[in-house]
Design a protein around this motif. Sequence first.
Motif, PDB file in Angstrom:
ATOM      1  N   GLU A   1      -8.233   2.484  -2.571  1.00  0.00           N
ATOM      2  CA  GLU A   1      -8.746   2.111  -1.293  1.00  0.00           C
ATOM      3  C   GLU A   1     -10.163   2.621  -1.122  1.00  0.00           C
ATOM      4  O   GLU A   1     -10.476   3.753  -1.472  1.00  0.00           O
ATOM      5  CB  GLU A   1      -7.832   2.588  -0.157  1.00  0.00           C
TER       6      GLU A   1
ATOM      7  N   HIS B   1      -6.375  -2.433   5.438  1.00  0.00           N
ATOM      8  CA  HIS B   1      -5.084  -1.737   5.377  1.00  0.00           C
ATOM      9  C   HIS B   1      -4.853  -0.887   6.623  1.00  0.00           C
ATOM     10  O   HIS B   1      -5.787  -0.357   7.200  1.00  0.00           O
ATOM     11  CB  HIS B   1      -4.993  -0.941   4.064  1.00  0.00           C
TER      12      HIS B   1
ATOM     13  N   HIS C   1       0.847  -1.206   0.000  1.00  0.00           N
ATOM     14  CA  HIS C   1       0.000   0.000   0.000  1.00  0.00           C
ATOM     15  C   HIS C   1       0.877   1.249   0.000  1.00  0.00           C
ATOM     16  O   HIS C   1       1.396   1.656   1.034  1.00  0.00           O
ATOM     17  CB  HIS C   1      -0.910  -0.022   1.235  1.00  0.00           C
TER      18      HIS C   1
ATOM     19  N   HIS D   1     -10.083   0.741   3.729  1.00  0.00           N
ATOM     20  CA  HIS D   1      -9.689   1.788   4.688  1.00  0.00           C
ATOM     21  C   HIS D   1     -10.843   1.927   5.676  1.00  0.00           C
ATOM     22  O   HIS D   1     -11.962   2.253   5.280  1.00  0.00           O
ATOM     23  CB  HIS D   1      -9.447   3.109   3.948  1.00  0.00           C
TER      24      HIS D   1
ATOM     25  N   ASP E   1       1.884   2.933   3.324  1.00  0.00           N
ATOM     26  CA  ASP E   1       0.912   4.025   3.166  1.00  0.00           C
ATOM     27  C   ASP E   1       1.658   5.344   2.941  1.00  0.00           C
ATOM     28  O   ASP E   1       1.166   6.413   3.316  1.00  0.00           O
ATOM     29  CB  ASP E   1      -0.044   4.134   4.363  1.00  0.00           C
TER      30      ASP E   1
HETATM   31 ZN   LIG Z   1      -6.142   4.581   4.032  1.00  0.00          ZN
END
Ligand SMILES: [Zn+2]
Length: 255
Positions: A93, A154, A7, A129, A204
Amino acid sequence: MNLIDSHAHIDDERFDEDREQVIERARQNGLSKIINIGHDLESSRRSVQLAEKYRFIYAAVGVHPHDAKDVPGDYLEQLKEMSRQDKVLSIGEIGLDYYYDLSPREVQKKVFIEQLNLAKELNLPVVIHLRDAYGDFLDIMRVEGLEPITGVMHCYSGSWEVAKECLNMGFYISFAGPVTFKNAQKVREVAARVPLERLLVETDCPYLTPVPHRGKRNEPAYVKYVAEQLAALKGITLEELSQSVCRNAEKLFGI
Ligand SMILES: [Zn+2]
Ligand SMILES: [Zn+2]
């Protein structure tokens, strides 16, 4: 070593100055794959472009709950069109964020459910998410007939009870920089209990930079700090952890 950042947002403007070097550092640090994730139509399109340009980059396309309020009427057709590209592995996401509430909750739910149905239609996994919306998420997954969908939670920060429900639905659980934060004992306790064959790692980036770089911009090369923390929690070597998370990502995303 061989790692996958499941991610990343390297299309973000914070990488405009040095994107090539960031990608090169990822390679030098043993990343075999990066999945770049969309949060709206534009970033989804940029993710597809990155996947077309770099062999080891893959893409997910989707609209984040923050951006749900701004979708045009034909956004599902646009996402569907983008997903024709071979390297688009996932819809994401997508999800619910009741912490920031940047889109009205009813809109978040509608856009989330529509994209879940798109994933089901396309037979793609989803990148979820979720923040402060666990009850609604579980309700949606139960009543909308979406059981066949799998995916990844995630940057998971919820309880073990919710994690267990997600695991029962077939979801993978991914951890990011916060698992290395001093005050994140609860996240570490949950991470330690997630079975090794269901764990993923992510950055992320450019957000959520792990210790020891906390406070600076994050980048895919730093996924190793997340992996090290998880290996320590599991009492295994970094090599063993890396092998597992790579196998898991390849299985989930079909790469
Ligand atoms: Zn996120
Ligand atoms: Zn993200």
